[in-house]
Design a protein around this motif. Structure first.
Motif, short mmCIF file in Angstrom:
data_model
loop_
_atom_site.label_atom_id
_atom_site.label_comp_id
_atom_site.label_asym_id
_atom_site.label_seq_id
_atom_site.Cartn_x
_atom_site.Cartn_y
_atom_site.Cartn_z
N LEU A 77 65.48 -76.87 -9.32
CA LEU A 77 67.00 -75.71 -9.93
C LEU A 77 65.67 -75.08 -10.07
CD1 LEU A 77 69.73 -77.03 -10.27
CD2 LEU A 77 69.61 -76.07 -8.46
N THR A 78 65.02 -75.19 -11.32
CA THR A 78 63.93 -74.13 -12.01
C THR A 78 62.82 -74.01 -10.91
OG1 THR A 78 63.81 -75.69 -14.16
CG2 THR A 78 62.33 -73.72 -14.04
N ASP A 79 62.39 -74.91 -9.68
CA ASP A 79 61.42 -74.46 -9.41
C ASP A 79 62.78 -73.04 -8.08
OD1 ASP A 79 59.48 -76.37 -10.27
OD2 ASP A 79 60.00 -77.68 -8.73
N ILE A 80 62.78 -73.15 -7.83
CA ILE A 80 64.16 -72.83 -6.54
C ILE A 80 63.56 -71.27 -7.17
CG2 ILE A 80 66.12 -72.10 -5.14
CD1 ILE A 80 66.01 -75.40 -5.13
N ARG A 81 64.52 -71.20 -9.02
CA ARG A 81 64.15 -69.52 -9.34
C ARG A 81 63.50 -69.58 -9.13
NH1 ARG A 81 69.27 -72.87 -11.96
NH2 ARG A 81 70.44 -72.19 -11.56
N GLN A 82 62.54 -70.08 -9.74
CA GLN A 82 60.44 -69.13 -9.55
C GLN A 82 60.44 -69.01 -8.80
OE1 GLN A 82 58.24 -72.66 -11.79
NE2 GLN A 82 59.24 -72.07 -13.92
N SER A 83 60.09 -69.85 -7.80
CA SER A 83 59.91 -69.18 -5.71
C SER A 83 60.45 -68.04 -5.73
CB SER A 83 59.93 -70.36 -5.61
OG SER A 83 59.71 -69.42 -3.53
N PHE A 84 62.26 -68.01 -6.23
CA PHE A 84 63.19 -66.45 -5.83
C PHE A 84 62.97 -65.57 -7.10
CE2 PHE A 84 66.88 -68.95 -3.60
CZ PHE A 84 66.01 -69.10 -2.81
N GLY A 85 62.30 -65.40 -7.57
CA GLY A 85 62.13 -64.63 -8.37
C GLY A 85 63.19 -63.95 -8.95
N GLU A 86 62.75 -62.16 -8.34
CA GLU A 86 63.75 -61.44 -9.24
C GLU A 86 65.29 -61.86 -7.98
OE1 GLU A 86 63.03 -57.49 -7.62
OE2 GLU A 86 62.11 -58.22 -6.29
N HIS A 87 65.05 -62.58 -6.89
CA HIS A 87 66.62 -62.04 -6.28
C HIS A 87 66.98 -63.66 -6.71
CE1 HIS A 87 64.86 -59.78 -3.83
NE2 HIS A 87 63.73 -60.01 -3.39
N ALA A 88 66.63 -64.69 -8.17
CA ALA A 88 66.82 -65.24 -8.80
C ALA A 88 69.41 -66.11 -8.83
CB ALA A 88 66.72 -66.63 -9.96
N TYR A 89 69.39 -64.53 -8.39
CA TYR A 89 70.82 -64.73 -9.00
C TYR A 89 71.20 -65.26 -7.47
CZ TYR A 89 70.26 -60.14 -5.64
OH TYR A 89 69.75 -59.22 -4.82
N ILE A 90 71.46 -65.73 -5.95
CA ILE A 90 71.50 -66.17 -5.21
C ILE A 90 72.13 -67.05 -4.95
CG2 ILE A 90 71.05 -64.28 -3.68
CD1 ILE A 90 68.56 -66.46 -2.03
N LEU A 91 71.40 -68.10 -6.60
CA LEU A 91 71.38 -69.34 -6.05
C LEU A 91 72.39 -69.57 -7.80
CD1 LEU A 91 70.74 -72.69 -5.48
CD2 LEU A 91 68.65 -72.23 -6.98
N GLY A 92 73.22 -69.98 -8.07
CA GLY A 92 74.54 -70.26 -8.86
C GLY A 92 74.55 -72.23 -9.15
N SER A 93 74.84 -72.09 -10.55
CA SER A 93 74.45 -73.63 -10.49
C SER A 93 75.79 -73.65 -12.36
CB SER A 93 73.81 -74.10 -11.51
OG SER A 93 73.45 -73.28 -12.31
N SER A 94 76.75 -74.95 -12.03
CA SER A 94 77.32 -75.20 -13.38
C SER A 94 77.23 -76.49 -13.55
CB SER A 94 79.37 -74.76 -12.64
OG SER A 94 79.25 -75.59 -11.78
#
Length: 534
Positions: A77-94
């Motif tokens: 999940l960290t890797d995905i958010r880093q790749s998405f950068g400023e668009h990381a908000y489209i990936l959510g988690s709980s």
């Protein structure tokens, strides 16, 4: 205002060809790691774009312990958010779930025609058996959906078709004998999976073709059978039988049942390797094959693995026989391995049996497995007799139905009929992968019929084929002691004490809850206990 508009723009996830995630502005923000791509693909393919953490871990890290899998998911999940950068908000988690913002994404799944040469998630190589199964099923669903939309090919998601054909002139005895045989092979295959026969008179092409040729000269007859996968040309089974007799003998129960049982069994064993795992039915057959191999080892670890594989078979392609096997495995844990079953376990087995009957009421294998489970685990003689009789009515030549029927009616006191039926099964299943289980049941039937010498031979064969198989050792001990062979009986007592820590001679002879009811009813436990002491 500008940020709000930006956050409502659509992202594009392309699944056909290589996976790509494109921002609203067209920038490629796809992560590099394969597992990160796999996680995005799974979420994009899910109707609500949401999965639980545990489910994702089971698909991407199925070979890891829970704590390790959880840590790997967090890192991904960290890797995905880093790749998405400023668009990381489209990936959510709980704490429980992971999701993509459904209102912000679109995919290309279902947008292209069936002649599009690109493969779904092309080049995505994740070495995890669970993910590979998910990917195969996903590709199969796309192929089935495109075929249904175009109307060019049948919907392959509904099962594997078998065409059974016999050579020879229409009304010749050769043609009739060959057709009876190939039809029985088709029935045997049909009984264990979501597979069905198509009429040999139609122009429909079967995925599998079961073909026979019969030739005769004087009193010598030869029958040849070949099972072929029509699209690849691969041969899943070929074999022949030769008989010094007239053609009418080829219609006899023992000949047809034996040949059909072997051909169907070997075909199903080869099916996943020869055909490929592109349809749920073949995936299920592969898991079922693995389950039966593990079950045949008869130890705690292998039975647990067998249940897991059979559960996967059912998940891939639901069929009553898979549920019947799972109930049967639980019965073996209790009866053979003496693993205590609590109320919850017994209720689960009962539910599996009921579901098996509801799902596949016309499957002789499903009915037979439930019959044996209810008879041996719940001592439900009425259900054992009734279900095995129903299985035999559906298919009088099913070896599963015959063996279940022989054990059931043997337990009910009809020993002679039970023996004759079980003896036929012995001849027919000579090369069966679970031959030691068939030997065990023949031994039980022989004991009921008072044929102690033959029972001892069958139990000894079962024990030689599987050293960890406990049940036949109980029979060998009692029958050896009864015949005066106390040395052999003492050896079996030692082996039982090693394999079954709770075993004792006193318990075997005097405890009515110990699984030796057939021996007890036949008077085969009436041997001097002191002769078996060291």
């Amino acid at each position: 205002m500008g940020e709000a508009v930006a956050r409502s723009a659509k992202f594009r996830i392309e699944l056909l060809g290589s996976l790509r995630v494109l921002s609203p502005g067209g920038d490629n923000i796809t992560p590099n790691a394969a597992k990160a791509k796999g996680l995005i693909a799974i979420l994009a393919d899910t109707p609500n774009n949401r999965r639980t953490r545990r489910w994702l871990e089971s698909k991407l890290w199925s070979d890891r312990a829970a704590q390790q899998a959880s840590g790997s998911l967090r890192q991904t999940l960290t890797d995905i958010r880093q790749s998405f950068g400023e668009h990381a908000y489209i990936l959510g988690s709980s704490r429980q779930d992971i999701w993509l913002q459904s209102n912000l994404i679109s995919t290309d799944f279902g947008e292209t025609s069936s002649d599009d040469p690109r493969t779904l998630l092309e080049g995505l190589d994740i070495k995890d058996e669970e993910f590979e199964t998910w990917l195969r099923e996903c590709r199969q669903r796309r192929g089935a959906a495109e075929a249904k939309r175009s109307g060019t090919t049948p919907d392959i998601s509904k099962g594997i078709r078998i065409k059974c054909v016999a050579s020879g002139s229409k009304n010749s005895i050769e043609r009739i004998a060959g057709q009876v045989l190939v039809d029985q092979i088709g029935k045997n295959i049909e009984s264990v999976a979501a597979i069905w026969r198509v009429d040999e008179k139609t122009s429909a092409i079967g995925d599998l073709e079961v073909a026979s040729e019969v030739a005769s000269h004087g009193n010598e007859c030869v029958v040849y059978v070949k099972i072929t996968h029509q699209y690849s040309g691969r041969v899943l089974f070929s074999g022949f039988r030769q008989r010094q007799t007239n053609l009418n003998a080829l219609l006899e129960d023992d000949f047809v049942a034996e040949f059909a049982h072997e051909a169907a069994g070997k075909c199903l064993q080869k099916l996943p390797l020869a055909v490929g795992l592109d349809t749920p039915e073949v995936v299920a057959t592969g898991f079922s094959n693995l389950a039966i191999k593990r079950f045949g080892l008869f130890n705690v670890a292998s039975l647990d693995e067998a249940d897991d594989f059979m559960s996967r078979a059912y998940d891939a392609s639901p069929h009553g026989s898979y549920l019947g096997w799972r109930g049967f495995f639980s019965m073996a844990r209790v009866v053979d391995l003496q693993i205590a079953a609590d109320k919850g376990t017994l209720e689960e087995v009962n539910q599996l049996c009921s579901q098996a009957l509801e799902l596949s009421p016309d499957s002789p294998q499903a009915l037979s497995l439930v019959a044996l489970t209810r008879l041996m685990l719940f001592d439900d003689l009425e259900s054992g007799v009734g279900l095995s009789e129903a299985a035999l009515r559906i298919d009088p030549l099913s070896m599963f139905a015959k063996q279940a029927r022989s054990v059931s009616i043997g337990a009910s006191g009809n020993a002679n009929d039970a023996y004759e039926m079980s003896a036929l099964c012995q001849f027919a299943v000579y090369q069966d992968e679970l031959r030691h289980l068939w030997d065990l049941y023949h031994s039980l039937v022989c004991i009921s019929a008072g044929r102690f010498e033959e029972a001892l031979k069958a139990a000894s064969r079962a024990s030689l084929r599987c050293a960890d198989f406990i049940a036949p050792r109980r029979q060998i001990l009692a029958l050896s002691a009864l015949s005066g062979d106390f040395q052999s009986a003492r050896k079996q007592r030692q082996e039982l004490e090693r394999l079954e820590p709770s075993f004792s001679l006193e318990r075997m002879v005097h405890d009515i809850d110990y699984p030796a009811a057939t021996l007890r009813r036949a008077g085969a436990l009436d041997f001097p206990l002191d002769e078996l002491e060291d």
